[in-house]
Write a protein that holds these residues in place. Structure first.
Motif, PDB file in Angstrom:
ATOM      1  N   THR A 171       3.050  -4.504 -11.155  1.00 40.63           N
ATOM      2  CA  THR A 171       3.061  -4.955  -9.760  1.00 40.63           C
ATOM      3  C   THR A 171       2.138  -4.097  -8.900  1.00 40.63           C
ATOM      4  O   THR A 171       1.433  -4.612  -8.022  1.00 40.63           O
ATOM      5  CB  THR A 171       4.512  -4.940  -9.209  1.00 40.63           C
ATOM      6  N   HIS A 172       2.117  -2.788  -9.150  1.00 43.28           N
ATOM      7  CA  HIS A 172       1.190  -1.929  -8.400  1.00 43.28           C
ATOM      8  C   HIS A 172      -0.251  -2.386  -8.621  1.00 43.28           C
ATOM      9  O   HIS A 172      -1.029  -2.517  -7.670  1.00 43.28           O
ATOM     10  CB  HIS A 172       1.325  -0.469  -8.841  1.00 43.28           C
ATOM     11  N   CYS A 173      -0.612  -2.599  -9.880  1.00 40.52           N
ATOM     12  CA  CYS A 173      -1.994  -2.995 -10.186  1.00 40.52           C
ATOM     13  C   CYS A 173      -2.311  -4.352  -9.562  1.00 40.52           C
ATOM     14  O   CYS A 173      -3.357  -4.537  -8.934  1.00 40.52           O
ATOM     15  CB  CYS A 173      -2.204  -3.078 -11.704  1.00 40.52           C
ATOM     16  N   ALA A 175      -2.357  -4.310  -5.724  1.00 40.28           N
ATOM     17  CA  ALA A 175      -3.560  -3.602  -5.260  1.00 40.28           C
ATOM     18  C   ALA A 175      -4.782  -4.504  -5.428  1.00 40.28           C
ATOM     19  O   ALA A 175      -5.625  -4.594  -4.528  1.00 40.28           O
ATOM     20  CB  ALA A 175      -3.740  -2.293  -6.032  1.00 40.28           C
ATOM     21  N   TYR A 176      -4.863  -5.194  -6.566  1.00 35.53           N
ATOM     22  CA  TYR A 176      -6.052  -6.003  -6.830  1.00 35.53           C
ATOM     23  C   TYR A 176      -6.187  -7.162  -5.842  1.00 35.53           C
ATOM     24  O   TYR A 176      -7.297  -7.499  -5.429  1.00 35.53           O
ATOM     25  CB  TYR A 176      -6.032  -6.521  -8.276  1.00 35.53           C
ATOM     26  N   VAL A 177      -5.045  -7.780  -5.469  1.00 36.83           N
ATOM     27  CA  VAL A 177      -5.153  -8.917  -4.547  1.00 36.83           C
ATOM     28  C   VAL A 177      -5.035  -8.492  -3.071  1.00 36.83           C
ATOM     29  O   VAL A 177      -5.198  -9.322  -2.187  1.00 36.83           O
ATOM     30  CB  VAL A 177      -4.137 -10.061  -4.857  1.00 36.83           C
ATOM     31  N   ALA A 178      -4.755  -7.196  -2.831  1.00 35.05           N
ATOM     32  CA  ALA A 178      -4.650  -6.741  -1.435  1.00 35.05           C
ATOM     33  C   ALA A 178      -5.990  -6.921  -0.722  1.00 35.05           C
ATOM     34  O   ALA A 178      -7.054  -6.852  -1.340  1.00 35.05           O
ATOM     35  CB  ALA A 178      -4.243  -5.265  -1.386  1.00 35.05           C
ATOM     36  N   LYS A 179      -5.913  -7.153   0.586  1.00 39.39           N
ATOM     37  CA  LYS A 179      -7.142  -7.260   1.374  1.00 39.39           C
ATOM     38  C   LYS A 179      -7.827  -5.902   1.392  1.00 39.39           C
ATOM     39  O   LYS A 179      -7.162  -4.871   1.281  1.00 39.39           O
ATOM     40  CB  LYS A 179      -6.794  -7.630   2.813  1.00 39.39           C
ATOM     41  N   LEU A 228      -0.505  -2.332  -1.053  1.00 39.92           N
ATOM     42  CA  LEU A 228       0.434  -3.100  -1.882  1.00 39.92           C
ATOM     43  C   LEU A 228       0.658  -4.423  -1.157  1.00 39.92           C
ATOM     44  O   LEU A 228      -0.180  -4.835  -0.370  1.00 39.92           O
ATOM     45  CB  LEU A 228       1.727  -2.306  -2.092  1.00 39.92           C
ATOM     46  N   GLY A 229       1.775  -5.104  -1.439  1.00 41.50           N
ATOM     47  CA  GLY A 229       1.938  -6.418  -0.824  1.00 41.50           C
ATOM     48  C   GLY A 229       3.378  -6.792  -0.611  1.00 41.50           C
ATOM     49  O   GLY A 229       4.288  -5.936  -0.634  1.00 41.50           O
ATOM     50  N   ALA A 230       3.602  -8.082  -0.451  1.00 41.50           N
ATOM     51  CA  ALA A 230       4.926  -8.596  -0.083  1.00 41.50           C
ATOM     52  C   ALA A 230       5.969  -8.302  -1.160  1.00 41.50           C
ATOM     53  O   ALA A 230       7.159  -8.173  -0.860  1.00 41.50           O
ATOM     54  CB  ALA A 230       4.842 -10.094   0.162  1.00 41.50           C
TER      55      ALA A 230
END
Ligand SMILES: NC(=O)c1ccc[n+]([C@@H]2O[C@H](COP(=O)([O-])OP(=O)(O)OC[C@H]3O[C@@H](n4cnc5c(N)ncnc54)[C@H](O)[C@@H]3O)[C@@H](O)[C@H]2O)c1
Ligand SMILES: [Fe+2]
Length: 317
Positions: free
Chosen positions: A202-204, A207-211, A263-265
């Motif tokens: 989830t971290h990876c 991070a990859y899809v984060a703006k 990170l994200g939602a």
């Protein structure tokens, strides 16, 4: 002992089977005479301190064990750890365990010379401005492969006042060195291996899809995802497989280096599941991740398709 590699990005990282035996030498590099080992009772029960203590003994370094960390740690764990540090006359924190022990280790360092209530250091209100370099040094020895806290800049703790999982963040909280020994993760049961492994994924992925524009974090995130695809199932099914264990330790480390991008939602949703319901952080992420990916699919379809290929060789429809 297998071959050791030394990496610095940005933390000094000693990696390899048997690396825990380097603890004494690493503590000596930091000029330590007496270390406080911050850990929990599960880690002590699994006898994971044995090689670490042997190494400290050999290097002539004294140590005191504080094993009062709880899963999803609370403020009291930090305050007790600070008292143990002061009472023992320690000059170094050696945090040994999963993210809970590593995070408390960082916050114990913070508590030695920083005396505001922990809530005032909350990253969400800019608390990092109060954190200076005046913290004792720390070594981090992860015994799970998920949080990547050993190379991260934050400590996560549930605050008394609001029962919220709170991130306390500062580059000054980075461990001086991380010692990654796959043998320390071999005793993890299948459930914990899977749950922590999904935290790393989830971290990876987040991070990859984060703006944001962070090509180095993106590159590291993708390689972390590749490692999860290659090694997580093996580590869950064959816990003694040291290559798979090492692969997952690398994935966890890469996840935390990558999420300096963001990170994200999924993490936002996972934290209350832990603070309100005591759920393991990795399991909470695993439950939320499919819905978050579906929600993000419209704007992140291309990146999610790349992730899908890395995980199972096929782009999702
Ligand atoms: N600092 C960060 O950047 C960051 C990132 C993600 C998560 N976290 C935090 O980390 C915590 C979760 O950490 P975790 O998932 O590593 O779990 P954990 O540290 O809470 O440990 C879970 C359980 O596993 C046991 N355990 C640990 N290693 C073991 C081993 N090798 N063999 C057998 N049992 C073992 C522990 O005794 C404990 O009972 C949460 O509080 C979460 O919020 C922090
Ligand atoms: Fe996480």
């Amino acid at each position: 002992m297998g071959q050791l590699s030394i990496w610095s990005f940005p933390t000094r990282i000693v990696f390899g089977a048997g690396a825990a035996k380097q603890t004494g030498a690493e503590a000596k590099r930091l000029g330590s005479k007496h270390a406080l080992v911050v850990t929990d009772k599960g880690v002590v029960g699994a006898k994971l301190l044995t090689p670490i203590e042997a190494s400290l003994r050999e290097a002539g370094i004294k140590w005191t064990v504080f094993d009062g960390v709880l899963g999803n740690p609370i403020e009291a764990n930090v305050h007790e750890g600070v008292r143990a540090f002061q009472a023992s006359g320690a000059d170094l924190v050696i945090a040994v365990g999963g993210g809970s022990s590593l995070d408390v280790g960082k916050l114990v360092r913070l508590g030695i010379h920083h005396h505001r209530p922990l809530a005032e250091y909350d990253d969400a209100i800019g608390g990092d401005q109060h954190i200076t370099a005046n913290v004792p040094p720390m070594l981090a020895l992860p015994t799970t492969a998920g949080t990547g806290s050993e190379v991260g800049r934050s400590g996560v703790v549930t605050l008394d006042a609001n029962h919220r999982k709170t991130v306390i963040f500062s580059p000054h909280l980075l461990a001086n060195a991380a010692i990654l020994d796959p043998e320390l993760t071999r005793s993890m049961p299948a459930f914990l291996t899977a749950a922590t492994g999904i935290d790393a994924l989830t971290h990876c992925l987040e991070a990859y899809v984060a703006k944001g524009d962070h090509p180095m974090a993106d590159g590291i995130a993708l390689e972390g995802i590749r490692h999860v695809g290659r090694y997580l199932e093996r580590a869950v099914k064959h816990g003694v497989d040291l290559e798979a264990r090492g692969g997952m330790m690398k994935a966890a480390m890469m996840g935390a280096v990558a999420f300096q991008k963001g990170l994200g939602a999924c993490h936002s949703l996972a934290h209350p599941l832990s603070s309100e319901h005591g759920m393991h952080h990795g399991l909470a992420n695993a439950l939320c991740l499919p819905a978050v990916c579906a929600f993000n699919a419209e704007i992140a379809r291309a990146r999610l398709a790349e992730v899908s290929v890395l995980l199972d060789g096929e782009a999702s429809p």
